[in-house]
Design an enzyme around this catalytic site. Structure first.
Site, short mmCIF file in Angstrom:
data_model
loop_
_atom_site.label_atom_id
_atom_site.label_comp_id
_atom_site.label_asym_id
_atom_site.label_seq_id
_atom_site.Cartn_x
_atom_site.Cartn_y
_atom_site.Cartn_z
N GLU A 1 48.52 38.11 48.57
CA GLU A 1 47.63 37.26 47.76
C GLU A 1 48.36 36.01 47.25
O GLU A 1 49.60 35.96 47.25
CB GLU A 1 47.06 38.05 46.59
N LYS B 1 41.61 29.95 40.13
CA LYS B 1 41.88 31.37 40.41
C LYS B 1 40.59 31.93 40.99
O LYS B 1 39.57 31.99 40.31
CB LYS B 1 42.26 32.06 39.10
N VAL C 1 43.24 39.64 44.01
CA VAL C 1 43.14 40.83 44.86
C VAL C 1 41.76 40.88 45.51
O VAL C 1 41.63 41.07 46.73
CB VAL C 1 43.44 42.12 44.05
N ASP D 1 34.82 43.47 29.96
CA ASP D 1 35.77 42.85 30.88
C ASP D 1 36.36 43.87 31.86
O ASP D 1 37.30 44.60 31.54
CB ASP D 1 36.88 42.14 30.09
N SER E 1 37.73 43.97 35.83
CA SER E 1 38.09 43.08 36.94
C SER E 1 37.20 43.33 38.16
O SER E 1 36.90 44.48 38.52
CB SER E 1 39.55 43.32 37.33
N ALA E 2 36.83 42.23 38.81
CA ALA E 2 36.06 42.32 40.06
C ALA E 2 36.87 42.99 41.17
O ALA E 2 36.31 43.42 42.18
CB ALA E 2 35.61 40.93 40.50
N ASP E 3 38.20 43.12 40.96
CA ASP E 3 39.03 43.83 41.95
C ASP E 3 38.51 45.25 42.17
O ASP E 3 38.55 45.77 43.29
CB ASP E 3 40.49 43.95 41.46
N LYS F 1 48.90 47.53 35.01
CA LYS F 1 49.67 47.35 33.77
C LYS F 1 48.94 47.93 32.59
O LYS F 1 47.72 47.91 32.55
CB LYS F 1 49.76 45.87 33.46
N1 PSU Z 1 48.28 41.80 37.87
C1 PSU Z 1 49.55 41.40 38.05
N2 PSU Z 1 49.81 40.19 38.57
C2 PSU Z 1 48.81 39.37 38.97
C3 PSU Z 1 47.46 39.82 38.82
C4 PSU Z 1 47.25 41.02 38.26
O1 PSU Z 1 50.46 42.12 37.71
O2 PSU Z 1 49.09 38.27 39.46
C5 PSU Z 1 46.36 38.95 39.31
C6 PSU Z 1 45.84 39.50 40.66
O3 PSU Z 1 45.53 38.39 41.49
C7 PSU Z 1 44.57 40.22 40.26
C8 PSU Z 1 44.09 39.36 39.14
O4 PSU Z 1 43.64 40.33 41.31
O5 PSU Z 1 45.26 39.00 38.42
C9 PSU Z 1 43.11 40.07 38.24
O6 PSU Z 1 42.54 39.16 37.37
P1 PSU Z 1 41.29 39.58 36.46
O7 PSU Z 1 41.85 40.60 35.52
O8 PSU Z 1 40.87 38.31 35.79
O9 PSU Z 1 40.29 40.15 37.39
MN MN Z 2 37.93 39.69 33.65
#
Ligand code: PSU
Ligand code: MN
Length: 308
Positions: A29, A90, A110, A142, A144-146, A163
């Site tokens: 990524e 992003k 991701v 909140d 994540s869409a992941d 994390k």
């Molecule tokens: N966790 C990490 N490093 C990162 C990310 C997550 O330790 O760089 C990044 C990844 O690209 C992940 C994104 O897909 O943050 C998730 O963001 P959000 O929580 O806004 O969905």
């Molecule tokens: Mn989010």
């Protein structure tokens, strides 16, 4: 491949040849480069991770959107551009089509990397950590869409768990609800990124890359559309103290709250705050775990190719 799709993709000759010949390819990524690590370590790490994948007998394919093109495989100048970019978008699932339409640049998370990898025919992806259910999600929703992407796009993501800036029990529950297999590699616990253990049981576990490759192969044969989370603990030599990380993460979350950071800015904010609070030690840990994941992802990709 469907020409409606290929007209948006630029696949490097190296990656295209590997895919055509059924050789192992590992997706990487770009949000981790643009938003996850500071310059110049981000670019150095991106290059080293590609090298590691090559040394394991697979071809790396770092993914990003540049000038509106979905790029599968980047060169040195592209990595440098992403690593130095200020305010680059992003991109998650929802954002990708607009950036392509506007011929803009964006770093893929991701979720977006999985989408692009699947379009190109890549089924293994290495990164650091996945997004998850944020602490307090019962209030602000909140998530994540992941996590949803993992349930609907057939790409296996090798990571070091998630994390504890996130709510890990809720993250695992959500993945269970969505039917996403979470496999601890050589561990019975779900790893917590900087730390090898979270105190949470890994729903599945495997002792070798071949077993993981067989599971992925069965998943494909059965027509599952979901991906998988392969959770690989950080190497012991780089693992951080759990009590220290609890304190650091609480303090980073408090700063985010005070600074009024919300939405997609939260994860990058917390990552850089944690680097600051640990005086760079968390960055070294982050780099070590990404490299460790690259090795495992390449091994799984090679085994999977042998099976397909
Ligand atoms: N966790 C990490 N490093 C990162 C990310 C997550 O330790 O760089 C990044 C990844 O690209 C992940 C994104 O897909 O943050 C998730 O963001 P959000 O929580 O806004 O969905
Ligand atoms: Mn989010």
């Amino acid at each position: 491949m469907n020409s409606k799709i290929t007209k948006y993709l630029d696949i490097t000759p190296e990656v295209a040849t590997a895919l055509a010949q059924g050789q192992a390819v590992v997706a990487l990524e770009s949000t981790i480069i643009a938003h996850g690590m500071p310059y110049p370590k981000n670019v150095e790490t991106a290059r080293e991770v590609e090298e590691i994948i090559r040394n394991q007998g697979a071809v790396p394919a770092t993914i990003a959107v540049l000038d509106g093109r979905i790029r599968i495989g980047l060169d040195d100048a592209d990595l440098e551009r992403l690593g130095q970019a200020k305010d680059i978008a992003k991109l998650s699932r929802r954002d990708l089509p607009m950036i392509v339409a506007r011929k803009g640049d964006g770093a893929t998370t991701v979720a977006a990397t999985m989408i692009c990898a699947a379009l190109a025919g890549i089924s293994i992806f290495a990164t650091g950590g996945i997004g998850g259910v944020h602490r307090g999600a019962e209030g602000d929703f909140d998530i994540s869409a992941d996590l949803d992407e993992l349930s609907k796009t057939p790409v296996a993501v090798v990571c070091a768990g998630a994390k504890s800036i996130l709510d890990l029990p809720k993250t695992l529950e959500y993945l269970e609800t969505r039917g996403v297999p979470v496999i601890g590699y050589k561990t019975e616990q779900f790893p917590a990124f900087y730390c090898r253990e979270s105190g949470l049981h890994a729903p599945l576990s495997a002792q070798d890359p071949a077993t993981i490759a067989s599971m992925l192969s069965v998943q494909r044969d059965l027509g599952y559309e979901s991906g998988a989370v392969i959770a690989n603990p950080i190497p012991e030599t780089h693992a951080m103290d759990a009590a220290e990380m609890d304190r650091v993460i609480s303090s980073a979350l408090l700063s985010a709250h005070k600074d009024g950071v919300v939405g997609k800015a939260i994860t990058p904010y917390l990552l850089s705050k944690i680097v600051e609070l640990t005086e760079g030690r968390s960055l070294e840990a982050n780099i070590a775990l990404v490299k460790n994941n690259a090795v495992l992802a390449a091994d799984i990709a090679v085994k999977l190719c042998a099976l397909r």
